[in-house]
Design an enzyme around this catalytic site. Sequence first.
Site, PDB file in Angstrom:
ATOM      1  N   SER A 222       0.822  -1.206   0.000  1.00  0.00           N
ATOM      2  CA  SER A 222       0.000   0.000   0.000  1.00  0.00           C
ATOM      3  C   SER A 222       0.857   1.257   0.000  1.00  0.00           C
ATOM      4  O   SER A 222       1.922   1.305   0.617  1.00  0.00           O
ATOM      5  CB  SER A 222      -0.915   0.000   1.228  1.00  0.00           C
ATOM      6  OG  SER A 222      -1.608   1.221   1.337  1.00  0.00           O
TER       7      SER A 222
ATOM      8  N   THR B  74      -6.119   2.593  -6.941  1.00  0.00           N
ATOM      9  CA  THR B  74      -7.406   2.574  -6.238  1.00  0.00           C
ATOM     10  C   THR B  74      -8.347   3.566  -6.902  1.00  0.00           C
ATOM     11  O   THR B  74      -8.053   4.760  -6.986  1.00  0.00           O
ATOM     12  CB  THR B  74      -7.223   2.934  -4.759  1.00  0.00           C
ATOM     13  OG1 THR B  74      -6.435   1.913  -4.138  1.00  0.00           O
ATOM     14  CG2 THR B  74      -8.555   3.042  -4.053  1.00  0.00           C
TER      15      THR B  74
END
Length: 343
Positions: free
Chosen positions: A104, A152
């Site tokens: 991430s 994302t």
Amino acid sequence: MSRAREAERRARDVLDPVHFDFLAGGAGAERTLADNEAAFARRRLLPRVLRGAGAPDLSTTLLGAELAAPVVVAPTAFHRLAHPDGEVATAVGVAAAGGLMTLSMMATVAVEHVADVGVPLWFGLYLQPDRGFTAAVVARAQDAGCRALVVTADSPVRGRHTRDLAHGFRALPEGMVCENMRDADWRVRDLVVDADLTWDDVAWLRATTSLPVLVKGVLHPADARLAVGHGVDGVIVSNHGGRQLDGAVSTLDALPGVVDAVAGRVPVLLDGGVRSGTDALVALALGADAVMVGRPVLWGLALGGAAGVRAVLGDLADELAHALTLVGARRPGDLTPDLVVTP
């Protein structure tokens, strides 16, 4: 109870309750969080017999990465909330399991240190309004050896996480920061979610990097077609683990429509609700090329560091291999939608 669910139960006992709820919780009334798992419970398998499938073979190649099984670790934030070694321990466990990790942008360990482990690595990216900063983060991930970018797309605003609001959880503990959000002056920037992002921003990213680009957060077939039309290299069916729009469709229910829309032109991954090897088999039979797992990996990390991560992923692979034989298939690619029914 699957071993992944048992790991969650045990992790609740060892983690700070505020941190456990951050990792485990979802948005709103957590209907989508629950439905991601319930969607698998609604399916049943219709196995074939006397197929001569032989010993199972889970090995998979995904965008050039050779994996022991079609299971990818999803991008999840703040691994140091679960274990002091954070994302480095996760990477060691994933490497030992022969897997692939998505790091991430909100990791508590820098991409360079995670990449040093040698695990095949993708980078989970939030496109920032400051394109110069975004380009610098992309270059940093590429220089570290990341093999793909996972963008994302389902966060135009931050999710309203019910448990976090109840606890007042708004900041990392002292000594933890999002190491991949450092700018050229080594200051840590705040992550900005941007409701103005469009497919043009994806096109900009494609022109900025030579890395493959996957879009995560696709549920609608029309968006899957748009993604392919904009040259992405993979589509990830995801509702952010139930952490964004409460009431959104489960990822498993959305999967067949996305698979039909993509029509084999790029890989399709499913993210959300996979808690066992049988769950993974259902998703693969319905057209996913691989599944992503997030929370189960965090529970393994909390319980045993790198060894705990390896155990969770190993259990999933063992369960998948067992189920594969029982439905009459040897490889994940042999699975077909007729093996899955909804009573």
